[in-house]
Design a protein around this motif. Structure first.
Motif, PDB file in Angstrom:
ATOM      1  N   PRO A  25      27.537  43.615  37.569  1.00  0.00           N
ATOM      2  CA  PRO A  25      26.430  44.573  37.656  1.00  0.00           C
ATOM      3  C   PRO A  25      26.818  46.003  37.263  1.00  0.00           C
ATOM      4  CG  PRO A  25      26.418  43.157  39.574  1.00  0.00           C
ATOM      5  CD  PRO A  25      27.694  42.866  38.820  1.00  0.00           C
ATOM      6  N   TRP A  26      28.101  46.298  37.212  1.00  0.00           N
ATOM      7  CA  TRP A  26      28.566  47.649  36.919  1.00  0.00           C
ATOM      8  C   TRP A  26      29.009  47.826  35.465  1.00  0.00           C
ATOM      9  CZ3 TRP A  26      26.462  50.175  40.457  1.00  0.00           C
ATOM     10  CH2 TRP A  26      26.382  49.673  41.753  1.00  0.00           C
ATOM     11  N   LEU A  27      28.604  46.926  34.588  1.00  0.00           N
ATOM     12  CA  LEU A  27      28.978  47.017  33.175  1.00  0.00           C
ATOM     13  C   LEU A  27      28.470  48.299  32.527  1.00  0.00           C
ATOM     14  CD1 LEU A  27      28.617  43.434  31.680  1.00  0.00           C
ATOM     15  CD2 LEU A  27      30.667  44.817  31.878  1.00  0.00           C
ATOM     16  N   ASP A  28      27.235  48.696  32.834  1.00  0.00           N
ATOM     17  CA  ASP A  28      26.689  49.918  32.234  1.00  0.00           C
ATOM     18  C   ASP A  28      27.495  51.147  32.645  1.00  0.00           C
ATOM     19  OD1 ASP A  28      24.719  48.545  30.880  1.00  0.00           O
ATOM     20  OD2 ASP A  28      23.169  48.947  32.378  1.00  0.00           O
ATOM     21  N   ALA A  29      27.865  51.218  33.909  1.00  0.00           N
ATOM     22  CA  ALA A  29      28.673  52.349  34.392  1.00  0.00           C
ATOM     23  C   ALA A  29      30.040  52.338  33.713  1.00  0.00           C
ATOM     24  CB  ALA A  29      28.826  52.287  35.906  1.00  0.00           C
ATOM     25  N   SER A  51      39.032  46.017  29.908  1.00  0.00           N
ATOM     26  CA  SER A  51      38.961  46.309  31.341  1.00  0.00           C
ATOM     27  C   SER A  51      38.449  45.103  32.122  1.00  0.00           C
ATOM     28  CB  SER A  51      38.054  47.506  31.595  1.00  0.00           C
ATOM     29  OG  SER A  51      38.581  48.654  30.993  1.00  0.00           O
ATOM     30  N   LEU A  52      37.452  44.429  31.572  1.00  0.00           N
ATOM     31  CA  LEU A  52      36.926  43.246  32.252  1.00  0.00           C
ATOM     32  C   LEU A  52      37.965  42.126  32.295  1.00  0.00           C
ATOM     33  CD1 LEU A  52      33.227  43.128  31.051  1.00  0.00           C
ATOM     34  CD2 LEU A  52      34.089  43.646  33.327  1.00  0.00           C
ATOM     35  N   LEU A  53      38.722  41.981  31.227  1.00  0.00           N
ATOM     36  CA  LEU A  53      39.795  40.984  31.244  1.00  0.00           C
ATOM     37  C   LEU A  53      40.830  41.323  32.319  1.00  0.00           C
ATOM     38  CD1 LEU A  53      40.358  40.397  27.416  1.00  0.00           C
ATOM     39  CD2 LEU A  53      39.385  38.787  29.078  1.00  0.00           C
ATOM     40  N   ARG A  54      41.184  42.596  32.406  1.00  0.00           N
ATOM     41  CA  ARG A  54      42.140  43.024  33.431  1.00  0.00           C
ATOM     42  C   ARG A  54      41.548  42.839  34.832  1.00  0.00           C
ATOM     43  NH1 ARG A  54      44.984  48.542  30.998  1.00  0.00           N
ATOM     44  NH2 ARG A  54      45.712  47.551  29.088  1.00  0.00           N
ATOM     45  N   LEU A  72      35.603  51.119  37.707  1.00  0.00           N
ATOM     46  CA  LEU A  72      35.728  52.400  37.010  1.00  0.00           C
ATOM     47  C   LEU A  72      37.184  52.866  36.954  1.00  0.00           C
ATOM     48  CD1 LEU A  72      32.553  54.330  38.231  1.00  0.00           C
ATOM     49  CD2 LEU A  72      32.944  53.238  36.010  1.00  0.00           C
ATOM     50  N   ALA A  73      37.950  52.596  37.997  1.00  0.00           N
ATOM     51  CA  ALA A  73      39.377  52.946  37.979  1.00  0.00           C
ATOM     52  C   ALA A  73      40.101  52.143  36.903  1.00  0.00           C
ATOM     53  CB  ALA A  73      40.003  52.697  39.347  1.00  0.00           C
TER      54      ALA A  73
END
Length: 189
Positions: A25-29, A51-54, A72-73
């Motif tokens: 849900p936080w993909l846009d951010a 980032s999503l892979l990590r 975000l971090a």
């Protein structure tokens, strides 16, 4: 009957469902922060993908809390890691018309022109800020993170966040109040 060798174990399936529910849900951010940090749409997409892979790889270390701040971090760290490896500091992305598109509230052409100038000026001023100050403005004003959340994302103390945010706002105010030399040459005095 032998077990299906292609079936995913139930723990992995549960982790995947939890990841999708808490992080996606936080993909846009994530994209918004990446876009402002790397200043390029394609690079921002790459940063979010990495980032999503990590995040998926290390999701086992996420023990609840605010998934947005955690993601975000990761995005911030990925931006700086990839930026240090690949990109020179002087790169600038062009402003695209879609990013400046206004809602269809039927304002007058004059109002549209003035608003476009204001939005363009704000974008340019934000682009001219150094990355640490730009990220403070993006996290606080665009992503509406609290000071505590920003401290978590950036790994800094709340006092440092507050002082950097104050400096960022002051610098942004100065950038917006002083016309550029190009604009100054065309002013009628």
């Amino acid at each position: 009957m032998p077990a299906n060798p292609f079936a995913r174990p139930s723990q992995e399936a549960a982790t995947s469902v939890r990841f999708e529910a808490e992080v996606l849900p936080w993909l846009d951010a994530a994209y918004n922060l990446a876009r402002w940090l790397v200043r390029n749409d394609a690079d921002a997409q790459d940063v979010v993908q990495e980032s999503l892979l990590r995040a998926l790889r290390y999701f086992g270390s996420f023990h609840g809390g605010d998934a947005r701040v955690w993601l975000l971090a990761i995005v911030r760290n990925t931006c700086y890691t990839l930026h240090a490896r690949h990109a020179p500091e002087g790169r600038h992305a062009s402003l695209d018309d879609e990013a400046l598109a206004l809602p269809d509230d039927c304002p007058s052409p004059e109002a549209l022109t003035l608003l476009a100038v204001d939005v363009g000026s704000l974008r340019q001023a934000l682009e001219r800020l150094p990355p640490p100050l730009r990220e403070m403005i993006v996290l606080r004003e665009l992503e509406e993170c609290s000071y505590k959340e920003i401290a978590t994302v950036t790994g800094q103390k709340i006092g440092t966040v507050m002082s950097r945010l104050a400096r960022a706002r002051e610098r942004l105010r100065a950038e917006l109040s002083h016309p550029t030399t190009e604009a100054g040459r065309h002013d009628v005095r």
